[in-house]
Design an enzyme around this catalytic site. Sequence first.
Site, PDB file in Angstrom:
ATOM      1  N   SER A 113       0.848  -1.190   0.000  1.00  0.00           N
ATOM      2  CA  SER A 113       0.000   0.000   0.000  1.00  0.00           C
ATOM      3  C   SER A 113       0.881   1.236   0.000  1.00  0.00           C
ATOM      4  CB  SER A 113      -0.910   0.008   1.236  1.00  0.00           C
ATOM      5  OG  SER A 113      -1.744   1.144   1.243  1.00  0.00           O
ATOM      6  N   HIS A 120      -1.992   7.343  -5.027  1.00  0.00           N
ATOM      7  CA  HIS A 120      -2.260   6.154  -4.222  1.00  0.00           C
ATOM      8  C   HIS A 120      -2.084   4.948  -5.126  1.00  0.00           C
ATOM      9  CE1 HIS A 120      -5.447   3.013  -3.636  1.00  0.00           C
ATOM     10  NE2 HIS A 120      -4.797   2.881  -2.501  1.00  0.00           N
ATOM     11  N   ASN A 166      -2.168   0.456  -4.624  1.00  0.00           N
ATOM     12  CA  ASN A 166      -2.285  -0.681  -3.731  1.00  0.00           C
ATOM     13  C   ASN A 166      -2.465  -1.941  -4.566  1.00  0.00           C
ATOM     14  OD1 ASN A 166      -4.663  -2.563  -2.500  1.00  0.00           O
ATOM     15  ND2 ASN A 166      -3.234  -1.950  -0.903  1.00  0.00           N
ATOM     16  N   ARG A 207      -2.830  -6.363  -3.781  1.00  0.00           N
ATOM     17  CA  ARG A 207      -2.970  -7.299  -2.668  1.00  0.00           C
ATOM     18  C   ARG A 207      -3.424  -8.670  -3.179  1.00  0.00           C
ATOM     19  NH1 ARG A 207      -6.672  -3.420  -2.995  1.00  0.00           N
ATOM     20  NH2 ARG A 207      -8.827  -4.036  -3.422  1.00  0.00           N
ATOM     21  N   HIS A 226     -20.830  12.709   0.002  1.00  0.00           N
ATOM     22  CA  HIS A 226     -21.313  13.787   0.866  1.00  0.00           C
ATOM     23  C   HIS A 226     -20.924  15.161   0.337  1.00  0.00           C
ATOM     24  CE1 HIS A 226     -17.209  13.149   2.345  1.00  0.00           C
ATOM     25  NE2 HIS A 226     -17.262  14.345   2.908  1.00  0.00           N
ATOM     26  N   GLY A 286      -6.681  -6.080  12.952  1.00  0.00           N
ATOM     27  CA  GLY A 286      -5.614  -5.889  13.925  1.00  0.00           C
ATOM     28  C   GLY A 286      -4.313  -5.413  13.341  1.00  0.00           C
ATOM     29  N   GLY A 287      -4.373  -4.628  12.281  1.00  0.00           N
ATOM     30  CA  GLY A 287      -3.164  -4.111  11.659  1.00  0.00           C
ATOM     31  C   GLY A 287      -2.501  -3.032  12.493  1.00  0.00           C
ATOM     32  N   ASN A 288      -1.332  -2.606  12.038  1.00  0.00           N
ATOM     33  CA  ASN A 288      -0.581  -1.554  12.711  1.00  0.00           C
ATOM     34  C   ASN A 288      -1.239  -0.203  12.440  1.00  0.00           C
ATOM     35  OD1 ASN A 288       1.772   0.613  12.318  1.00  0.00           O
ATOM     36  ND2 ASN A 288       2.368  -0.825  13.925  1.00  0.00           N
TER      37      ASN A 288
END
Length: 280
Positions: free
Chosen positions: A104, A118, A120, A122, A181, A263-265
């Site tokens: 990422s 950006h 990414n 995976r 929005h 539970g990633g950093n």
Amino acid sequence: MDPLDDQQQAARDWFEALRTRICAAFEAIEREAGSDAAFTFTPWDRADPDGSPGGGGVRGQMNGAVFEKVGVNVSTVGGRFSPEFAASIAGADVDPSFFATGLSLVAHMANPHVPAVHMNTRFITTTKRWFGGGADLNPAIPNDEDTAAFHARLRAACAAHDPTFYPRFSKWAEEYFYLPHRGVSRGVGGIFYDHLEGHFDAHFAFTRDIGEAFLDIFPKIVRARMATPFTEEDRQRLLEFRGRYVEFNLLYDRGTLFGLKTGGNIDAILMSLPPLARWT
């Protein structure tokens, strides 16, 4: 986390190798600008909720003269999704066990005429296996030449694999990178794809080509714009644009949600946020 199988290991190795090459390319641009900025790499480990090892990753970040803040992270994690989150992930409703590896990248640039970017890619394994990813350009001050060059390079990468990919994936990016929005797009688009499954070799080759396309085109755009003069008004425009970027990543971005839910950093997940932003 259980030992990786051949496909999982191959994907992980590629993402880590691409990370190394991208960081070297970005540091070379800093050298050209007279800066000695370099990436700092911080390893992190993840524990699965049941206490078993859950993998981890390396957070790479650089703050320089050209790249005001850039993060290039690689993570490889596994474990079990929570029951609520598993229901939203393909194949996890059957068995909540998962494996995910990916790269990422988000770059926020010092010069308002150099677009933020950006990228990414995976590979995710549940009871199904698939690749996903994409890249999109996010200029505070759009430049038609840069937009055309970025899209042309991604179009060529897609066309080498499937003539339907670019029309499908560029439209997907247009729809995904949108702030409902505010009724505006986050940037000038790119491609976004997900759930490419069933043909590992072909989809892995496509994912590698997207990484190569990014590494080819983005440094060229940076070098073309990084010395462009800018005004204080341009700088304020950049900071306000970054505010929209923050809104998207915190409200809508799937990667942010996936990282938080598995539970990633936290520092790695939120590295996409700019160093400075402005709301008026």
